[in-house]
Design a protein around this motif. Sequence first.
Motif, PDB file in Angstrom:
ATOM      1  N   LEU A  34      23.689  13.612  79.329  1.00 47.69           N
ATOM      2  CA  LEU A  34      24.511  13.338  78.084  1.00 47.69           C
ATOM      3  C   LEU A  34      24.177  12.923  76.555  1.00 47.69           C
ATOM      4  N   HIS A  35      22.525  12.213  77.238  1.00 46.97           N
ATOM      5  CA  HIS A  35      21.995  12.430  76.012  1.00 46.97           C
ATOM      6  C   HIS A  35      21.651  13.514  75.512  1.00 46.97           C
ATOM      7  N   THR A  36      20.170  14.404  76.973  1.00 47.72           N
ATOM      8  CA  THR A  36      19.721  14.631  76.712  1.00 47.72           C
ATOM      9  C   THR A  36      20.422  16.587  76.217  1.00 47.72           C
ATOM     10  N   ILE A  37      21.158  16.545  77.197  1.00 48.39           N
ATOM     11  CA  ILE A  37      21.964  18.311  77.267  1.00 48.39           C
ATOM     12  C   ILE A  37      22.913  17.885  75.757  1.00 48.39           C
ATOM     13  N   LEU A  38      23.839  16.339  75.882  1.00 49.95           N
ATOM     14  CA  LEU A  38      24.861  16.414  74.917  1.00 49.95           C
ATOM     15  C   LEU A  38      24.848  15.463  73.621  1.00 49.95           C
ATOM     16  N   SER A  39      23.466  15.373  72.951  1.00 51.45           N
ATOM     17  CA  SER A  39      22.765  14.799  71.851  1.00 51.45           C
ATOM     18  C   SER A  39      23.822  12.490  71.902  1.00 51.45           C
ATOM     19  N   LYS A  40      23.988  12.543  73.357  1.00 49.74           N
ATOM     20  CA  LYS A  40      25.073  11.393  73.402  1.00 49.74           C
ATOM     21  C   LYS A  40      23.265  10.291  72.883  1.00 49.74           C
ATOM     22  N   PRO A  41      24.028   9.688  71.288  1.00 43.40           N
ATOM     23  CA  PRO A  41      22.953   9.086  70.441  1.00 43.40           C
ATOM     24  C   PRO A  41      22.174   7.575  72.108  1.00 43.40           C
ATOM     25  N   LEU A  42      21.383   7.767  71.758  1.00 40.28           N
ATOM     26  CA  LEU A  42      20.223   6.545  73.037  1.00 40.28           C
ATOM     27  C   LEU A  42      20.961   4.985  72.612  1.00 40.28           C
ATOM     28  N   GLY A  43      21.702   5.075  71.321  1.00 41.18           N
ATOM     29  CA  GLY A  43      22.050   3.690  70.704  1.00 41.18           C
ATOM     30  C   GLY A  43      22.523   3.652  71.570  1.00 41.18           C
ATOM     31  N   SER A  44      23.806   4.250  71.724  1.00 41.73           N
ATOM     32  CA  SER A  44      24.595   4.241  72.228  1.00 41.73           C
ATOM     33  C   SER A  44      24.826   3.654  73.667  1.00 41.73           C
ATOM     34  N   ILE A  45      23.539   4.725  74.061  1.00 39.49           N
ATOM     35  CA  ILE A  45      23.658   4.323  75.732  1.00 39.49           C
ATOM     36  C   ILE A  45      22.902   2.387  76.496  1.00 39.49           C
ATOM     37  N   ILE A  46      22.281   2.395  75.236  1.00 43.87           N
ATOM     38  CA  ILE A  46      21.802   1.837  75.256  1.00 43.87           C
ATOM     39  C   ILE A  46      22.619  -0.034  74.944  1.00 43.87           C
ATOM     40  N   THR A  47      23.114   0.853  73.904  1.00 41.08           N
ATOM     41  CA  THR A  47      24.520  -0.181  73.314  1.00 41.08           C
ATOM     42  C   THR A  47      25.140  -0.841  75.232  1.00 41.08           C
ATOM     43  N   GLU A  48      25.436   0.178  75.679  1.00 46.19           N
ATOM     44  CA  GLU A  48      26.288  -0.107  76.703  1.00 46.19           C
ATOM     45  C   GLU A  48      25.474  -0.413  78.256  1.00 46.19           C
ATOM     46  N   PHE A  49      24.569  -0.013  77.838  1.00 45.35           N
ATOM     47  CA  PHE A  49      23.368  -1.039  79.187  1.00 45.35           C
ATOM     48  C   PHE A  49      23.275  -2.504  78.475  1.00 45.35           C
ATOM     49  N   LYS A  50      23.756  -2.824  77.316  1.00 48.08           N
ATOM     50  CA  LYS A  50      23.544  -4.439  77.044  1.00 48.08           C
ATOM     51  C   LYS A  50      25.475  -4.845  76.896  1.00 48.08           C
ATOM     52  N   ASN A  51      26.093  -3.713  77.021  1.00 47.43           N
ATOM     53  CA  ASN A  51      27.526  -4.173  77.522  1.00 47.43           C
ATOM     54  C   ASN A  51      27.652  -5.267  75.953  1.00 47.43           C
ATOM     55  N   ALA A  52      26.784  -4.149  74.305  1.00 50.69           N
ATOM     56  CA  ALA A  52      27.531  -4.957  73.548  1.00 50.69           C
ATOM     57  C   ALA A  52      28.974  -3.963  73.548  1.00 50.69           C
ATOM     58  N   GLY A  53      28.785  -3.314  73.759  1.00 49.76           N
ATOM     59  CA  GLY A  53      30.235  -2.055  72.849  1.00 49.76           C
ATOM     60  C   GLY A  53      31.738  -2.984  73.734  1.00 49.76           C
ATOM     61  N   ASP A  54      31.409  -3.834  74.303  1.00 52.56           N
ATOM     62  CA  ASP A  54      33.025  -4.069  74.910  1.00 52.56           C
ATOM     63  C   ASP A  54      33.877  -4.431  74.247  1.00 52.56           C
ATOM     64  N   HIS A  55      33.329  -4.502  72.740  1.00 53.60           N
ATOM     65  CA  HIS A  55      35.300  -4.837  71.745  1.00 53.60           C
ATOM     66  C   HIS A  55      35.473  -3.516  71.709  1.00 53.60           C
ATOM     67  N   LEU A  56      34.864  -2.286  72.139  1.00 57.86           N
ATOM     68  CA  LEU A  56      35.633  -1.009  72.026  1.00 57.86           C
ATOM     69  C   LEU A  56      36.758  -0.934  73.275  1.00 57.86           C
ATOM     70  N   GLN A  57      37.270  -1.299  74.015  1.00 55.58           N
ATOM     71  CA  GLN A  57      37.298  -1.951  75.152  1.00 55.58           C
ATOM     72  C   GLN A  57      37.372  -0.425  76.030  1.00 55.58           C
ATOM     73  N   VAL A  58      35.824  -0.116  76.444  1.00 57.92           N
ATOM     74  CA  VAL A  58      36.055   0.711  76.776  1.00 57.92           C
ATOM     75  C   VAL A  58      36.400   0.441  78.523  1.00 57.92           C
ATOM     76  N   GLY A  59      37.631   2.013  79.019  1.00 63.44           N
ATOM     77  CA  GLY A  59      37.453   1.339  80.597  1.00 63.44           C
ATOM     78  C   GLY A  59      36.765   1.586  81.898  1.00 63.44           C
ATOM     79  N   ASP A  60      35.690   1.979  81.023  1.00 64.69           N
ATOM     80  CA  ASP A  60      35.394   2.899  82.302  1.00 64.69           C
ATOM     81  C   ASP A  60      34.017   2.609  82.131  1.00 64.69           C
ATOM     82  N   VAL A  61      33.088   2.726  83.620  1.00 63.42           N
ATOM     83  CA  VAL A  61      31.793   2.501  83.126  1.00 63.42           C
ATOM     84  C   VAL A  61      30.675   3.654  82.514  1.00 63.42           C
ATOM     85  N   LYS A  62      29.230   3.010  82.331  1.00 62.55           N
ATOM     86  CA  LYS A  62      28.802   4.241  81.959  1.00 62.55           C
ATOM     87  C   LYS A  62      28.852   6.122  82.226  1.00 62.55           C
ATOM     88  N   TYR A  63      28.222   5.841  83.267  1.00 63.86           N
ATOM     89  CA  TYR A  63      28.297   6.805  83.557  1.00 63.86           C
ATOM     90  C   TYR A  63      29.565   7.704  84.267  1.00 63.86           C
TER      91      TYR A  63
END
Length: 1056
Positions: free
Chosen positions: A256-285
């Motif tokens: 996701l990060h190296t090939i598709l350039s998903k921002p690392l900040g976004s992945i870190i946010t998911e690790f920290k569970n800080a993006g929950d307000h987006l109501q993401v319905g699935d685990v990060k992987y």
Amino acid sequence: MVGVGLWRVMAQLPHRPLRRQTWRLGYPLIRLVHAPAEPSDITLVDQTLKIASLITAFRSRGHFVAALDPLGRTLGRLVEGNDGAEYAEPENARDLFELLKDYPSLNLDAVGLKGVDPNKRYYLGDHLRMSRATQLFWTVNEVVALLRGSYCGTTTVEHEHVVSQPGKDWIRLMVERPLARSLFLPSFQRRILYHLLYADHFERFLATKFQAAKRFGIEGCESLIPGLFALIEHAAENGIKAIELGMSHRGRLNVLHTILSKPLGSIITEFKNAGDHLQVGDVKYHLGTRGALSFNDKTIQISLLPNPSHLEAVDPVVLGKTRAKQFFTGDTKRSQNLGLLLHGDAAFSGLGLAAEVMQLSDLPQYTTGGTIHVIVNNQIGFTTDPKLARSSPHPSDVAKGVGAPIFHCNGDDPEGVAHCCRLAVEWRQKFQTDVVVDLVCYRRHGHNEQDDPRATQPLTYQKILNHPTTLQLYSQKLIYEGIVTQDDLDKWVDDVDAKFEAEYAAADSYAPTLHEWLASNWQGEALGSSSSKRYIQPTGLDLESLRIVGCAISTPPAEFNLHPDVANLLKSRAQMMETGTGIDWAMAEALAMGSLLMHADPMRGQTVEKNPHFPVRLSGQDCERGTFNQRHSVLYDQSTAKRYIPLNNISPGRQAEFVVCNSNLSEAAILGFEYGFSLENENALVLWEAQFGDFTNNAQSMIDNFIASGEEKWMTPTGLVLLLPHGYDGQGPEHSSARLERFLQLCNDDPDNLPGFGPQHKLQMEAGFAAADKDGKGYLTRADLKAVMKGVSSERVETLLQELDFGQADRIERRDWDVFMAQWMRRNAEKDHNLCVVNITTPANYFHLLRRQMNRPYSKPVVVMSPKYLLHHKPCVSRLTDMATGTYFRRVIADGDAADNLRNTIDLLPRKEIRSILICSGKIFYLLSNARRSRKMRHVAIVRLEQIAPFPFDRVASIINRYPNAQLRWVQEEPKNMGAWAYVQPRLATALRELCRGREHTDVRFIGRATSATTATGSFQVHQMEMKAIINAAFELKENEVQETQSARRATITAV
Ligand SMILES: Cc1ncc(C[n+]2csc(CCOP(=O)(O)OP(=O)(O)O)c2C)c(N)n1
Ligand SMILES: [Mg+2]
């Protein structure tokens, strides 16, 4: 010719005796046949043949002794207890193993070349592909040196099973040359090293920052990343513009990060569970995303589909989406859109879905021009060793069934990995069939980072502990070769680590957006970025448009030699159009599809013919003709077998395409494929038909994990239609039930609460009324109502009023307004529902349902319990006027309604005198209606629930309210623990509680088969007795109907 050719060759020969022998072989060949050969001739022939077999052995079995395992276990005898070792023991290639064991001092005995001088030259002609260009005579030494490099190094290829001879020749040409492993430029090698380093440090970074988290790291297979870069770059160089990618958990965050350039900040946010307000319905992987990579002047779009934990389940979805991309971009050569699937070794060999999906590779309506499969073969599945995970040497062996070439490569040789990936791209572009890259690697840690793998694989993990990383090995190599310096490397490390740290520091202020999870073009519909051509419009059509379509689909081409039955069918269709009556199921379906292909856009003043719209794709087993001989969407000329598709000939060149295809015998792969197709573009009606609905549970994970829940988990709406033949005809346990109950259990509408009835809804209604009643007269006119419903077409408001039985009155009281608004809110709430489940009883309603899919601005999957018996049941017909302007999809049909196709079959008593209401759904309606007529049950009303979910609370209640003195019965064919009962019961209770206050009878009795472990009996007689018992119970006003049917079943079963 042979003689001349050989003569020319002979001239070059070094030794006289050999020349003489060869001449003898070449010139009077007849002597070999007619006269006894000289011993020396025989020896030469024998040795040449043995060398030829040696070549074959390298090609077919060289991979068994190739150095594929980074842990060094493949080559050599397996040490007892060396767990985790590859199954590919050298027993399979003992001769080659012995030959190569002490290479270069060859043990020629091992291959039957006892006593042969390894430096003597033999004429091999075409045996070695390269010989044609450069060399016809080879020493055994040269042969072994070449083929050892081609087939027994850290890369190899299996291609003997490839069906296409040109394909085999091509592979040999590519690999059987001294420097087949392309000599990569130093710049390319540096890039490989950089990507390796980046991938390696990415995992290290996450491991340090989030020690307690699962990330399913890539460690042990870091070369996947440079491999993928090489693959994608080469794809871009070879004309690919877009890649649809599917993969499982392993290394996904890295990709996701190296090939598709998903921002690392976004992945870190998911690790920290800080993006929950987006109501993401699935685990990060599991999440998907879109990205693009540019190489020089070429850019390639990559979209990674989200997927559930179910391994391999995403495969058909990716391919369906790839096919759709090719369809919508006009990529008819399939050379610009590529499906790329990454697999785990255990999953690829273990799960049948992978094999089912590969079976699609050469089917005309499912091929995507070749999928590239990369197996991340870490030689373990969770805690299971390969020897317990499969019965074949390599995990890739299942791909041999479709003749896909298989490139194996050792993960510790990242250049080899890149090389194989590039060859795979070239194969795919040249031969347009599937190809596999088996990337043999290891898993440095446990299945996830919290597992300690030593508990189950002690020896393997001892080895791994002492094994240097791929980065260490490759950087040493490049430093040794002078391609990079230690200083270069140190600087890269510093830069990469500093970048990660900086992004970590900035992550707290990183604001993730929903777009980061979107893998589709139009997933953003909910976010306002829809590319939809759709808006709400009525599904009824003017008669002229219907006739244009009807005429086209009932007219065969001139001089077309039809089968007599089909000719009659077309005649009867023409007659339906002429009389406007007797429209049966298949005709209604064709009219719906045809009208969508020709869909008009009245908002732009366009007529039916001017605006080609909405392609339709119908796929499923034998769906072209129809399992029940009803559809005949493809006509066959009886003398030439030429095909003709009427729906594609309504207005050729000025209509959208109708694709109808018999699928192969797979439910999971095809349903997944069609679901994937539906994700790409919302402006197509995509339908999948099961042969019998009973078989859909073979595709259960497609239903549970994608269709029912995908929108909520990943914001991937779909308008897919599932046609599932359902109904009890006495055909036994497996040809009766599409398992309606399973689908209803997946529906997310609340059984206990009605939209429009909460306190905040009441406030909204009050405010709305005040706004609409500007002059304070205390009621609204139709004009007031339409004025306040901003953005809603007048026709739509009228439809709603009709549904609410407003009639033509122009005075809408406050109470009516509340009802209207509750209805409106309910309609809006339908947008939040995940699934629509219908069991329709009239062809016209089916017509409206299909058209409704394309005539509303949001997409929802629809599950149709489609008929079998009703397809040819005379009373199950509609009139053309039931589809005309002003008509619409009826969620519920009651006696005497405009949509009641059996009205006037009985003269019912006045509503107050009706003593019983039978509520039912689907085919049983016709049995009940027939029995009511023959028994003259004038006091029984029958209500058909056409749309079961989302439950039409309002409509059901308003119909129940018509009969204030009636008892209520739910009647179904299915056993009590199946069918719609469990879903309907609490919802009926809610409707009665909230909307039918003050009536005497509020409990609903069940009438149907007794609870059962199996869907249906295998005995036709028992089936008939059960049906009789149900019908009898439905019309008897007794209290104990359930007991009645139960004992009937038991009695019959005992009798049998
Ligand atoms: C259909 C299915 N069955 C079982 C599982 C549980 N499971 C998760 S990972 C895994 C092992 C997968 O091994 P492999 O395919 O080799 O991938 P790896 O984890 O080694 O990369 C299993 C059995 C699953 N996710 N999906
Ligand atoms: Mg594995």
